[in-house]
Design an enzyme around this catalytic site. Sequence first.
Site, PDB file in Angstrom:
ATOM      1  N   LYS A  74       0.911  -1.237   0.095  1.00 26.69           N
ATOM      2  CA  LYS A  74       0.022  -0.004  -0.006  1.00 26.69           C
ATOM      3  C   LYS A  74       0.808   1.261  -0.069  1.00 26.69           C
ATOM      4  O   LYS A  74       2.029   1.142   0.165  1.00 26.69           O
ATOM      5  CB  LYS A  74      -0.832  -0.147   1.111  1.00 26.69           C
ATOM      6  CG  LYS A  74      -0.004  -0.004   2.469  1.00 26.69           C
ATOM      7  CD  LYS A  74      -1.019  -0.201   3.800  1.00 26.69           C
ATOM      8  CE  LYS A  74      -0.373  -0.086   5.183  1.00 26.69           C
ATOM      9  NZ  LYS A  74      -0.903  -0.712   6.190  1.00 26.69           N
ATOM     10  N   TYR A 122      17.544  29.688   7.754  1.00 26.54           N
ATOM     11  CA  TYR A 122      16.266  30.011   8.273  1.00 26.54           C
ATOM     12  C   TYR A 122      16.185  30.138  10.120  1.00 26.54           C
ATOM     13  O   TYR A 122      16.540  28.960  10.494  1.00 26.54           O
ATOM     14  CB  TYR A 122      14.986  29.603   7.926  1.00 26.54           C
ATOM     15  CG  TYR A 122      14.555  29.846   6.211  1.00 26.54           C
ATOM     16  CD1 TYR A 122      14.492  31.112   6.137  1.00 26.54           C
ATOM     17  CD2 TYR A 122      14.610  28.905   5.547  1.00 26.54           C
ATOM     18  CE1 TYR A 122      14.076  31.560   4.726  1.00 26.54           C
ATOM     19  CE2 TYR A 122      14.343  29.318   4.213  1.00 26.54           C
ATOM     20  CZ  TYR A 122      14.149  30.572   3.789  1.00 26.54           C
ATOM     21  OH  TYR A 122      13.838  30.698   2.575  1.00 26.54           O
TER      22      TYR A 122
END
Length: 358
Positions: free
Chosen positions: A34, A254
């Site tokens: 899956k 950042y």
Amino acid sequence: MRAIQATVNLAALRHNLAVVRKFSPASKVLAVVKADAYGHGLLRASPGLEDADGFGVLRLSEALALRESGYSQTLLLLEGVFAADELIAAAAHGISIVVHNEQQVQMLEQAVPQLPHPLQVFLKMNSGMNRLGFKPNLFGAVVKRLKACPAVRPDIVLMTHFATADDERGIDLPLSVFQKTTQGLPYSISLANSATILRHPAAHYDWVRPGIMLYGASPVTGVAAAHYGLQPVMQFTSEVIAVQVLQAGETLGYGARFSAETETRVAVIACGYADGYPRHAPNGTPIAINGSISQTLGRVSMDMLFADITHLPEAGVGSEVELWGGLVPVDAVAEASGTVGYELLCAVAPRVPFKVVG
Ligand SMILES: *Cc1c(COP(=O)(O)O)cnc(C)c1O
């Protein structure tokens, strides 16, 4: 072109399937593919699993893709069907279905006249996880209805799924609930995910359902996949695209989350959270540069991240970087980032080009 790439190693998939069979020699193996084979690509990874006795997927389209590619094994829809038209298509292609709720039982009972063949059903019990399945007190009655339903093949499989197979609470309670409820029923049984395969041999029964271990990651937090003899299937790599030298007191990226205490050589790497690398990775997350283990520094940005190469004087622009793979287990990056290998593997972004080896 950016050098970022994910490589899927089919030999490692075959090896990990053999590990499943070593832990669980008497069971049939339903390889769980899956989520696009846990991010590896359904049709890319499935050739490495062609010796499996079956495949577990979520969506009908995935099962149909496997059938069309020539896989003749059991194909199981792990959440069953969502509408009657899917039931007809599943029957037409010999696709097995999980039945976990009353609506799905009614769909089967009402679809009888339109179905080309009866379907194989994996009937799911809710043994305590409270996600999918029938409560134990309702289970026997549903078994009787399915047995009487001409849309259902006689080879029903009884299944459940465990919530704590990977930790110290184990499966004793749900396993005894399941065993008591199904005692004497003449059907095959399927209970075991990867953690159950590795830790609870008493619950292997007829069909095991390995997912994460096939891809060479560990289902058990704190126990390395290598401890079980598993090999990583995905290698996620990129390159250094710039080098910065920080003086003491200078900051990086950042939020200026990393501040240099001494002169620090920093590699800027072409991989960011838009490629699927976790933004939550802290300073110090393991990463390999030119085959040597190092650590990330500063905040991961959309397209780039940073690593310390102060101790790797030969590293520079063009050096090869392993984000995870054979040197840096995906589980190590996950643990540092407060998640699990499952999530990182599934999250590799569509813009990352894949290659298959082995
Ligand atoms: C995803 C899934 C599995 C596989 O679980 P892993 O922990 O990846 O081995 C097995 N059974 C069911 C019902 C699942 O949904």
